[in-house]
Design an enzyme around this catalytic site. Structure first.
Site, mmCIF file in Angstrom:
data_model
loop_
_atom_site.group_PDB
_atom_site.id
_atom_site.type_symbol
_atom_site.label_atom_id
_atom_site.label_comp_id
_atom_site.label_asym_id
_atom_site.label_seq_id
_atom_site.Cartn_x
_atom_site.Cartn_y
_atom_site.Cartn_z
ATOM 1 N N CYS A 65 17.756 0.143 -10.523
ATOM 2 C CA CYS A 65 18.648 -0.110 -9.386
ATOM 3 C C CYS A 65 19.775 -1.066 -9.786
ATOM 4 O O CYS A 65 19.516 -2.155 -10.298
ATOM 5 C CB CYS A 65 17.841 -0.715 -8.244
ATOM 6 S SG CYS A 65 18.841 -1.136 -6.827
ATOM 7 N N CYS A 71 19.971 -8.245 -4.763
ATOM 8 C CA CYS A 71 19.228 -7.855 -3.560
ATOM 9 C C CYS A 71 17.842 -8.477 -3.602
ATOM 10 O O CYS A 71 17.216 -8.559 -4.659
ATOM 11 C CB CYS A 71 19.133 -6.333 -3.544
ATOM 12 S SG CYS A 71 17.897 -5.683 -2.420
ATOM 13 N N CYS A 74 13.349 -6.217 -4.400
ATOM 14 C CA CYS A 74 12.393 -5.817 -5.439
ATOM 15 C C CYS A 74 12.404 -6.753 -6.640
ATOM 16 O O CYS A 74 12.836 -6.376 -7.732
ATOM 17 C CB CYS A 74 12.725 -4.404 -5.920
ATOM 18 S SG CYS A 74 12.719 -3.175 -4.617
ATOM 19 N N CYS A 152 18.754 3.034 -2.122
ATOM 20 C CA CYS A 152 17.603 2.150 -2.276
ATOM 21 C C CYS A 152 16.502 2.964 -2.931
ATOM 22 O O CYS A 152 16.056 3.967 -2.384
ATOM 23 C CB CYS A 152 17.155 1.598 -0.932
ATOM 24 S SG CYS A 152 15.652 0.627 -1.103
ATOM 25 N N GLN A 271 2.235 1.463 9.033
ATOM 26 C CA GLN A 271 2.238 1.189 7.594
ATOM 27 C C GLN A 271 3.441 1.849 6.945
ATOM 28 O O GLN A 271 3.712 3.018 7.198
ATOM 29 C CB GLN A 271 0.970 1.766 6.972
ATOM 30 C CG GLN A 271 -0.307 1.233 7.561
ATOM 31 C CD GLN A 271 -0.590 -0.191 7.158
ATOM 32 O OE1 GLN A 271 -0.030 -0.685 6.182
ATOM 33 N NE2 GLN A 271 -1.438 -0.861 7.907
ATOM 34 N N TYR A 299 -5.832 -6.005 15.943
ATOM 35 C CA TYR A 299 -4.516 -5.716 15.346
ATOM 36 C C TYR A 299 -4.433 -4.227 14.977
ATOM 37 O O TYR A 299 -4.144 -3.860 13.837
ATOM 38 C CB TYR A 299 -4.279 -6.586 14.097
ATOM 39 C CG TYR A 299 -4.666 -8.027 14.285
ATOM 40 C CD1 TYR A 299 -3.750 -8.947 14.782
ATOM 41 C CD2 TYR A 299 -5.961 -8.462 14.011
ATOM 42 C CE1 TYR A 299 -4.103 -10.274 14.968
ATOM 43 C CE2 TYR A 299 -6.329 -9.784 14.207
ATOM 44 C CZ TYR A 299 -5.395 -10.690 14.677
ATOM 45 O OH TYR A 299 -5.761 -11.992 14.866
ATOM 46 N N ASP A 367 -6.814 -6.589 10.797
ATOM 47 C CA ASP A 367 -5.674 -6.298 9.911
ATOM 48 C C ASP A 367 -4.470 -7.086 10.438
ATOM 49 O O ASP A 367 -3.533 -6.528 10.982
ATOM 50 C CB ASP A 367 -5.408 -4.772 9.955
ATOM 51 C CG ASP A 367 -4.285 -4.344 9.020
ATOM 52 O OD1 ASP A 367 -3.768 -5.193 8.271
ATOM 53 O OD2 ASP A 367 -3.934 -3.150 9.047
ATOM 54 N N CYS A 394 -2.287 -8.398 4.003
ATOM 55 C CA CYS A 394 -1.083 -8.162 3.190
ATOM 56 C C CYS A 394 -0.594 -9.485 2.616
ATOM 57 O O CYS A 394 0.509 -9.569 2.105
ATOM 58 C CB CYS A 394 -0.008 -7.488 4.032
ATOM 59 S SG CYS A 394 0.414 -8.403 5.513
HETATM 60 N N1 SAH Z 1 -4.015 -1.623 11.405
HETATM 61 C C1 SAH Z 1 -2.761 -1.128 11.915
HETATM 62 C C2 SAH Z 1 -1.669 -2.188 12.105
HETATM 63 C C3 SAH Z 1 -1.724 -3.426 11.303
HETATM 64 S S1 SAH Z 1 -0.275 -4.430 11.322
HETATM 65 C C4 SAH Z 1 -2.252 0.013 11.042
HETATM 66 O O1 SAH Z 1 -2.865 0.320 10.029
HETATM 67 O O2 SAH Z 1 -1.239 0.617 11.374
HETATM 68 C C5 SAH Z 1 -0.659 -5.689 12.411
HETATM 69 C C6 SAH Z 1 -0.604 -5.309 13.864
HETATM 70 O O3 SAH Z 1 -1.012 -6.445 14.612
HETATM 71 C C7 SAH Z 1 0.770 -4.908 14.405
HETATM 72 O O4 SAH Z 1 0.665 -3.694 15.096
HETATM 73 C C8 SAH Z 1 1.133 -6.056 15.369
HETATM 74 O O5 SAH Z 1 1.869 -5.613 16.477
HETATM 75 C C9 SAH Z 1 -0.221 -6.571 15.790
HETATM 76 N N2 SAH Z 1 -0.360 -7.973 16.191
HETATM 77 C C10 SAH Z 1 0.263 -9.053 15.665
HETATM 78 N N3 SAH Z 1 -0.191 -10.185 16.230
HETATM 79 C C11 SAH Z 1 -1.145 -9.831 17.130
HETATM 80 C C12 SAH Z 1 -1.980 -10.558 18.019
HETATM 81 N N4 SAH Z 1 -1.940 -11.888 18.105
HETATM 82 N N5 SAH Z 1 -2.848 -9.855 18.766
HETATM 83 C C13 SAH Z 1 -2.916 -8.504 18.701
HETATM 84 N N6 SAH Z 1 -2.148 -7.773 17.882
HETATM 85 C C14 SAH Z 1 -1.258 -8.423 17.100
#
Ligand code: SAH
Length: 437
Positions: A65, A71, A74, A152, A271, A299, A367, A394
């Site tokens: 790139c 930038c 990456c 990109c 994702q 989440y 998550d 993450c």
């Molecule tokens: N497991 C899902 C999303 C994970 S990302 C997937 O695989 O698609 C994290 C998610 O948590 C997002 O959708 C975000 O909106 C949500 N989130 C963030 N803070 C939160 C909270 N305090 N309570 C509930 N959800 C939350």
């Protein structure tokens, strides 16, 4: 000044030492001897700007790139891919050992990204003017300044074509980039593409566009859903404003993940690496036993993980605070004939604490965003009697901090690392925790 780089930092920068003080130098790689200039002096560390690489890392490669180095996207693109994975894995292992005293034995080698380039299914790019035309830009390292970009390389090829086609139409209408003083113009271009169906949101000032603009945009092959979001707040981390206008096409886009069919709306998270999302969901499925009574997921976004697990439990509940994502998730459950899978809107810690007081799930899945689990959620998990917790993360730093505490009651049994964000410093991981006797 000169230093030898000894380590890769968590933001993808090289770390060397000057009189025992760490110096962070973006663009420098481990094993290199570099010349640099100090740009920021702090009591405990320094920040340097790379001036010359005197001794090159054997793993340094020429980046594909042309924007690399300016930038912010990456930072690891100058490093060959197997070395990227090796260094990210080493950093992960060290972080887990240092902050949570977890043995390397439970950690599995990082799973390759099948597409180390062209893997992103979405972009959220600022819009700037260049030679009288609007173009996309990316933020420069550690700053609010932007650098215009052409292509990109980590975005899917179809997404790049769609982005260019949209820019062409916007330029045919002689539209301008956002002007804070006038509160008019295009601020960001947000595009998402799944199964070759694209959804675009023009983030703008208080602009009214002619009907024909939407019509012309909708003529682009593959564009299925078009929105405008009005965002006039200065210096906000939120890309979208409060006002969201559906301009044309479908309200949601539909896509498939293995045998699950899903829909998502503009505000819902999904994702950004579709192939690795499937790998991640399959791994979670492999970790969860069959014949559970109840699985609780925090989440949960648009519900992908819970739906992958639909045959593993009599009942599954997901908790998510973005209401449109919860609506998507409940509709997705219906679409996949999973009447025993439900999603609830609210703060994960608050809702799950309330639920766990009454009943114990077999498995809890979390998550969270980069900030990790908050104190309320940690308290609830520590008290829970669930036999198993699966923590998808993450951000290794917050994961390690949370695991250090969770290990009081739960044993870290298995950690799987996924290369989901090649060319960047980010590491995705899945941790399986088992309740201690
Ligand atoms: N497991 C899902 C999303 C994970 S990302 C997937 O695989 O698609 C994290 C998610 O948590 C997002 O959708 C975000 O909106 C949500 N989130 C963030 N803070 C939160 C909270 N305090 N309570 C509930 N959800 C939350």
């Amino acid at each position: 000044m000169e230093t030898k780089i000894v380590k890769l930092g968590i933001n993808g920068e090289g770390i060397g030492y000057v009189q025992k003080k760490p110096v962070f130098i973006p663009g420098a790689l481990p094993e290199e001897v570099v010349e640099f200039r100090i740009v920021n002096k702090q009591p405990r560390y320094l920040e340097g700007k790379l001036e010359r690489v005197k001794k090159k890392s054997p793993y340094r490669i020429r980046p594909v790139c042309p924007h690399q180095g300016r930038c912010d996207g990456c930072p690891l693109m100058v490093l060959n891919e197997s070395e990227q994975r090796k260094l990210k894995q080493e950093n992960f292992v060290q972080t887990m050992q240092k902050y949570a005293n977890i043995s390397e034995k439970v950690m599995e080698p990082m799973i390759d990204n099948p597409n180390p380039f062209a893997y992103r299914n979405q972009c959220k790019l600022p819009v700037v003017m260049e030679k009288g035309k609007i173009v996309n830009a990316m933020y420069m390292q550690n700053s609010n300044f932007t650098v215009p970009i052409r292509t990109c390389y980590v975005q899917e090829v179809g997404l790049e074509k769609m982005r260019q086609a949209i820019l062409d139409v916007l330029n045919a209408y002689h539209l301008s980039a956002y002007d804070h003083a006038k509160k008019k113009g295009i601020r960001y271009l947000v595009i998402r593409g799944l199964d070759d169906q694209y959804q675009c949101t023009l983030v703008t000032g208080e602009d009214y566009f002619p009907e024909s603009l939407s019509e012309d945009l909708m003529k682009i092959k593959g564009l299925k859903s078009l929105y405008q979001s009005i965002q006039t707040t200065k210096n906000t981390p939120n890309i979208f404003g409060k006002k969201m206008i559906h301009l044309a096409g479908a309200k949601t886009i539909e896509f498939h993940l293995d045998d699950i069919v899903m829909r998502l709306s503009v505000q819902s998270f999904f994702q950004l690496n579709t192939k690795q999302a499937k790998t991640m969901y399959r791994l979670v499925k492999e970790m969860v036993p069959m014949n559970c009574d109840w699985i609780l997921e925090g989440y949960s976004g648009i519900g992908g993980i819970s739906l992958y697990l639909k045959d593993h439990a009599k009942e599954i509940t997901g908790v998510e605070y973005i209401e449109s994502a919860v609506r998507n998730a409940n509709e997705n459950a219906k679409r996949n004939h999973a009447d025993h899978v439900h999603f609830v809107a609210g703060d994960a810690a608050e809702v799950m604490t309330r639920m766990l007081k009454k009943r114990t799930p077999d498995v809890i899945i979390v998550d969270p965003p980069r900030a990790g689990l908050d104190d309320a959620m940690m308290e609830t998990l520590l008290r829970s009697k669930a036999k198993q917790i699966i923590y998808i993360s993450c951000n290794p730093s917050t994961l390690a901090k949370n695991l250090a505490v969770l290990q009081d009651r739960y044993l870290v049994k298995r950690m799987v690392l996924l290369d989901m964000f090649s060319q960047t410093q980010h590491v995705e991981s899945i941790t399986l925790l088992i309740k201690k006797k």
